[in-house]
Design an enzyme around this catalytic site. Structure first.
Site, mmCIF file in Angstrom:
data_model
loop_
_atom_site.group_PDB
_atom_site.id
_atom_site.type_symbol
_atom_site.label_atom_id
_atom_site.label_comp_id
_atom_site.label_asym_id
_atom_site.label_seq_id
_atom_site.Cartn_x
_atom_site.Cartn_y
_atom_site.Cartn_z
ATOM 1 N N CYS A 99 27.092 17.664 34.736
ATOM 2 C CA CYS A 99 28.306 17.681 35.737
ATOM 3 C C CYS A 99 28.574 19.341 35.812
ATOM 4 O O CYS A 99 29.313 19.965 36.594
ATOM 5 C CB CYS A 99 29.585 17.567 34.789
ATOM 6 S SG CYS A 99 29.788 18.320 33.122
ATOM 7 N N LYS A 123 0.713 -1.210 0.154
ATOM 8 C CA LYS A 123 -0.149 0.003 0.169
ATOM 9 C C LYS A 123 0.750 1.177 -0.095
ATOM 10 O O LYS A 123 1.558 1.617 1.036
ATOM 11 C CB LYS A 123 -1.098 -0.015 1.336
ATOM 12 C CG LYS A 123 -2.067 1.064 1.156
ATOM 13 C CD LYS A 123 -2.699 0.793 2.495
ATOM 14 C CE LYS A 123 -3.956 2.106 2.506
ATOM 15 N NZ LYS A 123 -3.153 3.412 2.582
#
Length: 706
Positions: A438, A127
């Site tokens: 950090c 399809k």
């Protein structure tokens, strides 16, 4: 809203027995479906196909419960969408009505349809996710091309169809007096990406020229959203030169009115269309039992990205035309055909928040935290937003309902917001200034970069965890039992400060972790497996060691080429950038990146620590596969019996060849398996030598096929 007396709806009488809330919902759904259907068929959809399907099915369920609502004017009885009133194209009537297809969504529904629709044989067709078109040929000459419209009336787009290369102006051979050919217009995914790239390049050149001349720079064009919408927009361009730029293609999948075209089956019709020079799908197959139908549906669920066009399901048709006539049709769809639709690759879902992740190179990427939704067969709760510029460009706000896409194994991404669902509570996203892992201040690596990075490459926990996970991947050392969870534990427990100590891990070190120990503190089975795999990884190929170092631009292909040429890490480090750049497939950028990486002290410390721990830093040339494919470029397409796609690529690269993903004049061989599709045809068109699996085996062994 219903009164006590009967109420006329769309010209038909609705009995007052229907609950007012039910009728209200029916009316809302009908209006919403019509609006979204019109937007879709005119290339401006606001919601994904899956959301539209859900609305349509809800309307069908209401009408199944209250049949009196299923009037002739209901969207469930209509096909396509009328041409927009503002259209500049003339309206034309189709010779024979174009219909839609009914859908099923699982194996049980398909089995139910097959049991109601027995046939001598069926066709399974992909399809195509494209735009329907109707072509009329008289005496073999293209007379007219039209959009589907509402199935009866479409727009005349003949001039645009004539510039689509795959639509012949004249049919070959003994063409019938009249034939109406139905098909789909689509854009191949690779062409779609090139179109967007070309648009961007054109804008860059125009901007540079404007800047040099002191003029205002043109507005940057928005990239096209997807191939289907781009095809729909292309078909409705007034300038045929612009139509040609879209690289539109056509594939036939049906017939309408005809004179002098006498065939007994759909399969025979396709064969005749191909003889006339009309493109038909290479993926269509004739099967004779329902089990084979289910097998084809299951196969393409796993291979939906192997086709040359985007597809979202398989269409099953009764093959015999006489049997088709016996089954007939409803007001909108034939009873002899059904579309099995796969789980959607695009859905909409609420966006809870936007957060950022830090990758192994320090790149900081915003991602969407979503209300979980099933998409492409798996539940998705996070999706990438690429970078802060993309968040702004797409206009995404926290609290939006957003459209997400997941194609196969590709990371889910946010395509954009559903603006119509905003209620005013949404808020703007602010990109962070500090690394969330950090705390280091973020910045672009170079001025003008869209991507921002954390510069704390050595000690940022997020980067280190990502690098350790990458080191353990199949493309590098292939270390089982070292995933993201284990890597994070090794860092948090202080066992590893960076990747340099990875191969020094022992039982005592793992006893300090949680992931790799039992409740009694002894090393568990996962920890033992990790140590075993670390031991075997010490003896891996040099190219894998290079990949594991996360050197920018040095992926598996470049690493293989460098390892094959230099044979040892020492020789690589001693080579100049100019010498490295002469390696086939490397070039100046990769060479300079490699040299720059080795100028960093802690990078060198990783290599030296691994070498001390017994990691091999040179290849045993006696164990190297004979370079039978040196200088050759191969493309593998379709399904091979004894090779997965990765295994075939590995076999090619190990023998000095280049494994390409696309066919060109520079391709030496194309290896073809089952369901090869467009790459095989392109190889034939270019005159490239095609090999079967047995010939591929011989080529790997000897370098020749004679």
């Amino acid at each position: 809203m219903l009164e006590n007396s009967a109420t006329a709806i769309l010209g038909e009488v609705i009995e007052p027995s229907i609950d007012p809330d039910v009728h209200r919902r029916w009316s809302e759904l009908a209006d919403e479906i019509r609006r979204h259907r019109d937007l879709y068929y005119n290339g401006r959809p606001e919601i994904p196909n899956a959301d539209f399907d859900a609305l349509f099915r809800e309307l069908q369920e209401i009408e199944n419960q209250y049949p009196e609502l299923a009037t002739s004017a209901s969207p469930t009885r209509e096909v396509g969408a009328p041409a927009p009133e503002e259209s500049s194209f003339a309206n034309v009537k189709h010779l024979e009505r174009m219909m839609s297809l009914d859908n099923v969504f699982d194996a049980a529904e398909l089995d139910d349809w097959l049991s109601r629709t027995p046939a001598e044989a069926y066709l399974t067709e992909l399809k195509v996710d494209g735009v329907s078109i109707d072509l009329v040929y008289r005496d073999g000459v293209l007379e007219r091309a039209a959009t589907r419209g509402d199935g009866r009336i479409g727009e005349d787009i003949t001039a645009n169809a004539r510039v689509i290369d795959t639509i012949p102006h004249e049919l070959k051979g003994d063409a019938p007096a009249l034939i109406e050919v139905r098909g789909e217009i689509y854009i191949r995914p690779e062409d779609f990406h090139e179109i967007n790239a070309e648009r961007h390049e054109a804008w860059v050149k125009t901007s540079e020229k404007a800047r040099d001349q002191g003029r205002r720079q043109p507005k940057k064009p928005e990239p096209f959203a997807n191939p289907r919408n781009t095809a729909a927009g292309g078909l409705r361009q007034k300038n045929t030169a612009e139509v040609k730029k879209r690289r539109l293609r056509f594939v036939a999948h049906g017939i309408g009115a005809r004179e002098g075209f006498d065939v007994d089956s759909q399969h025979e019709a396709y064969r005749m269309l191909a003889e006339y020079g009309l493109p038909v799908s290479p993926y269509t197959e004739r099967v004779t039992d329902t089990k084979a139908v289910q097998e084809k549906v299951a196969y393409w669920a796993e291979h939906r990205h192997d086709a040359e066009f985007e597809m979202d399901g398989v269409v099953i048709k009764v093959n015999s035309l006489s049997e088709q006539r016996g089954y007939g049709a409803t007001s909108r769809a034939p009873r002899w055909a059904i579309a099995y639709k796969y789980p959607p690759e695009e859905v909409s879902t609420p966006l809870r928040d936007i957060m950022v992740g830090v990758g192994r190179t320090g790149r900081v990427t915003p991602f969407a935290w979503l209300v979980p939704k099933l998409v492409s067969g798996s539940t998705v709760s996070m999706a990438t937003l690429h970078n802060q510029s993309e968040v702004e460009r797409k206009g995404v706000l926290i609290g939006d309902t957003v459209i997400i896409r997941k194609a196969g194994e590709i990371i889910p991404e946010v395509l954009g917001p559903v603006v119509e669902k905003r209620d005013g509570t949404e808020r703007t996203y602010r990109f962070p200034t500090l690394c969330p892992s950090c705390g280091t201040r973020l910045a672009p690596q170079r001025e003008g970069d869209a991507d921002w990075h954390c510069p704390n490459a050595r000690f940022c926990p997020a980067q280190l965890v990502a690098r350790l996970t990458y080191i353990a991947g199949r493309g590098a050392f292939d270390i089982e039992a070292l995933g993201e969870k284990g890597a994070l534990d090794l860092i948090r427990s202080g066992v590893l400060n960076d990747e340099a100590g990875l191969f020094d891990l022992d039982t005592a070190a793992l006893e300090q972790t949680r992931v790799y120990t039992t409740t009694k503190g002894t090393v568990n089975a996962t920890g033992k497996k990790l140590l075993e795999h670390l031991e075997s990884a010490r003896h891996t190929e040099l190219w894998r060691v290079l990949v594991a170092l996360s050197i920018r631009h040095v992926g598996p292909t470049a690493a293989r080429a460098l390892a094959a040429r230099y044979g040892s890490m020492r020789a690589l480090r001693e080579a100049s950038a100019a010498d490295l750049a002469e390696t086939d497939g490397v070039g100046q950028i990769i060479a300079e990146s490699l040299k720059a990486w080795f100028e960093v002290d802690w990078h060198v410390a990783i290599v030296e620590a691994w070498e001390r721990a017994g990691v091999s830093m040179e290849d045993d040339q006696s164990e190297r596969a004979e370079q039978t494919l040196e200088g050759l470029t191969l493309v593998v397409t379709g399904t091979l019996e004894n090779y997965s796609r990765d295994k075939a690529k590995e076999a090619i690269l190990a023998r000095g060849g280049k494994a390409s993903g696309s066919v060109s004049k520079k391709t030496d061989y194309v290896v073809v398996g089952e369901n090869a599709g467009s790459k095989e045809q392109k190889a034939r068109d270019l005159g490239v030598t095609i090999l079967d699996e047995a010939q591929f085996d011989k080529l790997l062994e000897t370098g020749g096929i004679d």
